[in-house]
Design an enzyme around this catalytic site. Structure first.
Site, PDB file in Angstrom:
ATOM      1  N   GLY A 140       0.159  20.466 -19.564  1.00 36.37           N
ATOM      2  CA  GLY A 140      -0.230  21.065 -20.830  1.00 36.37           C
ATOM      3  C   GLY A 140      -0.230  22.574 -20.689  1.00 36.37           C
ATOM      4  O   GLY A 140      -0.375  23.114 -19.587  1.00 36.37           O
ATOM      5  N   CYS A 143      -6.290  23.953 -13.538  1.00 35.63           N
ATOM      6  CA  CYS A 143      -5.796  24.727 -14.677  1.00 35.63           C
ATOM      7  C   CYS A 143      -4.779  25.742 -14.181  1.00 35.63           C
ATOM      8  O   CYS A 143      -4.991  26.385 -13.140  1.00 35.63           O
ATOM      9  CB  CYS A 143      -6.960  25.443 -15.360  1.00 35.63           C
ATOM     10  SG  CYS A 143      -6.476  26.469 -16.774  1.00 35.63           S
ATOM     11  N   LEU A 144      -3.691  25.894 -14.921  1.00 35.04           N
ATOM     12  CA  LEU A 144      -2.659  26.857 -14.550  1.00 35.04           C
ATOM     13  C   LEU A 144      -3.165  28.290 -14.587  1.00 35.04           C
ATOM     14  O   LEU A 144      -2.597  29.164 -13.927  1.00 35.04           O
ATOM     15  CB  LEU A 144      -1.445  26.700 -15.475  1.00 35.04           C
ATOM     16  CG  LEU A 144      -0.743  25.345 -15.436  1.00 35.04           C
ATOM     17  CD1 LEU A 144       0.410  25.321 -16.439  1.00 35.04           C
ATOM     18  CD2 LEU A 144      -0.251  25.017 -14.033  1.00 35.04           C
ATOM     19  N   GLN A 197      -2.747  30.968 -22.822  1.00 37.07           N
ATOM     20  CA  GLN A 197      -2.391  31.041 -21.401  1.00 37.07           C
ATOM     21  C   GLN A 197      -1.141  31.878 -21.150  1.00 37.07           C
ATOM     22  O   GLN A 197      -0.873  32.247 -20.007  1.00 37.07           O
ATOM     23  CB  GLN A 197      -2.192  29.640 -20.832  1.00 37.07           C
ATOM     24  CG  GLN A 197      -3.475  28.827 -20.756  1.00 37.07           C
ATOM     25  CD  GLN A 197      -3.229  27.488 -20.114  1.00 37.07           C
ATOM     26  OE1 GLN A 197      -2.875  26.531 -20.795  1.00 37.07           O
ATOM     27  NE2 GLN A 197      -3.415  27.413 -18.806  1.00 37.07           N
ATOM     28  N   HIS A 201      -8.723  19.507 -22.710  1.00 32.93           N
ATOM     29  CA  HIS A 201      -8.491  20.714 -21.912  1.00 32.93           C
ATOM     30  C   HIS A 201      -7.702  21.750 -22.714  1.00 32.93           C
ATOM     31  O   HIS A 201      -8.084  22.935 -22.762  1.00 32.93           O
ATOM     32  CB  HIS A 201      -7.732  20.323 -20.644  1.00 32.93           C
ATOM     33  CG  HIS A 201      -7.483  21.449 -19.697  1.00 32.93           C
ATOM     34  ND1 HIS A 201      -8.062  21.526 -18.450  1.00 32.93           N
ATOM     35  CD2 HIS A 201      -6.692  22.560 -19.798  1.00 32.93           C
ATOM     36  CE1 HIS A 201      -7.657  22.629 -17.837  1.00 32.93           C
ATOM     37  NE2 HIS A 201      -6.809  23.269 -18.627  1.00 32.93           N
ATOM     38  N   GLU A 202      -6.610  21.322 -23.344  1.00 27.76           N
ATOM     39  CA  GLU A 202      -5.765  22.278 -24.061  1.00 27.76           C
ATOM     40  C   GLU A 202      -6.425  22.774 -25.353  1.00 27.76           C
ATOM     41  O   GLU A 202      -6.289  23.948 -25.711  1.00 27.76           O
ATOM     42  CB  GLU A 202      -4.398  21.669 -24.348  1.00 27.76           C
ATOM     43  CG  GLU A 202      -3.613  21.277 -23.103  1.00 27.76           C
ATOM     44  CD  GLU A 202      -3.489  22.395 -22.080  1.00 27.76           C
ATOM     45  OE1 GLU A 202      -3.426  23.574 -22.473  1.00 27.76           O
ATOM     46  OE2 GLU A 202      -3.458  22.083 -20.878  1.00 27.76           O
ATOM     47  N   HIS A 240      -8.826  25.458 -24.609  1.00 29.37           N
ATOM     48  CA  HIS A 240      -8.188  26.761 -24.397  1.00 29.37           C
ATOM     49  C   HIS A 240      -8.109  27.568 -25.686  1.00 29.37           C
ATOM     50  O   HIS A 240      -8.360  28.788 -25.673  1.00 29.37           O
ATOM     51  CB  HIS A 240      -6.774  26.584 -23.833  1.00 29.37           C
ATOM     52  CG  HIS A 240      -6.710  26.597 -22.342  1.00 29.37           C
ATOM     53  ND1 HIS A 240      -7.212  27.628 -21.569  1.00 29.37           N
ATOM     54  CD2 HIS A 240      -6.184  25.706 -21.461  1.00 29.37           C
ATOM     55  CE1 HIS A 240      -6.999  27.376 -20.287  1.00 29.37           C
ATOM     56  NE2 HIS A 240      -6.382  26.212 -20.193  1.00 29.37           N
TER      57      HIS A 240
END
Length: 210
Positions: free
Chosen positions: A64, A122-123, A69, A164-165, A168
């Site tokens: 995702g 997480c990225l 991000q 999660h997304e 964000h």
């Protein structure tokens, strides 16, 4: 109407060769509620941005990626998961393949009271992971890339990705919801805590699984 400032920001981001740069924790864009995607961003640019986000997600690799991000304060995310995991992990975590999806202006609400706790990463927080207890099932409301309404229930690992997304675009990182004592380096997660559940980590590191 399309916003010149927003379009210029997207054009600048897309002008660089290769995948998009992923911003890391500490960048204010990750801590501010993002702005709705509306007609300020024209369809052509939105389509190009979505494709660039998908390529960036694949290259990272991740399952995702949200617009904040990559530095854009927009309520936009993409998700996709091949779920190439063992049968045990699939059963324990409810991790099943998810096709590529675009989430425009997403929001979610819990369905039922069930919760599940697993390690998450997480990225935008590279090299680390922590245990997060999340709703087992959520109802997602969003639009797709064509403006069609999405209203769908997700359960298991797909529900975790959706939460999660969507977090964000609300300015929330997974660390805000994590068990602090579970924070582990990627190496520790690989060498010590690669079991399907975080039960061993909870016992060794001294935290409760809720």
């Amino acid at each position: 109407m399309p916003s010149p400032a927003l379009n210029d920001l997207v054009d600048e981001l897309l002008s660089a060769p290769g995948v998009l740069p992923i911003v890391s924790a500490g960048d204010p864009v990750l801590r501010r509620p993002a702005e709705p995607v509306d007609d300020r961003l024209d369809r052509a640019r939105l389509a190009r941005l979505i494709e660039a986000m998908r390529a960036t997600m694949h290259a990272a690799p991740g399952v995702g990626l949200a617009a904040p991000q990559v530095g854009l304060p927009l309520r936009l995310a993409v998700i996709e998961d091949a779920a190439e995991v063992s049968e045990e992990v699939r059963l324990v975590r409810g991790r099943v393949p998810q096709p590529f999806r675009v989430l425009v202006n997403p929001s979610y609400e819990p369905v039922g009271s069930g919760r599940a706790a697993f390690f998450e990463g997480c990225l935008s927080v590279p090299g680390w992971g922590a245990v997060v207890a999340r709703h087992e099932t959520v109802r997602l409301r969003a639009l797709d890339e064509h403006g069609r309404a999405l209203d769908e229930a997700f359960t298991g690992w797909p529900a975790r990705i959706v939460q999660h997304e969507t977090d964000h675009v609300n300015g929330t990182l997974y660390l805000d919801r994590a068990e602090p004592r579970s924070l582990s380096s990627r190496e520790a997660m690989s060498e010590r805590w690669n079991q399907p559940t975080p039960a061993a980590a909870a016992e060794a590191l001294g935290f409760e699984l809720s």
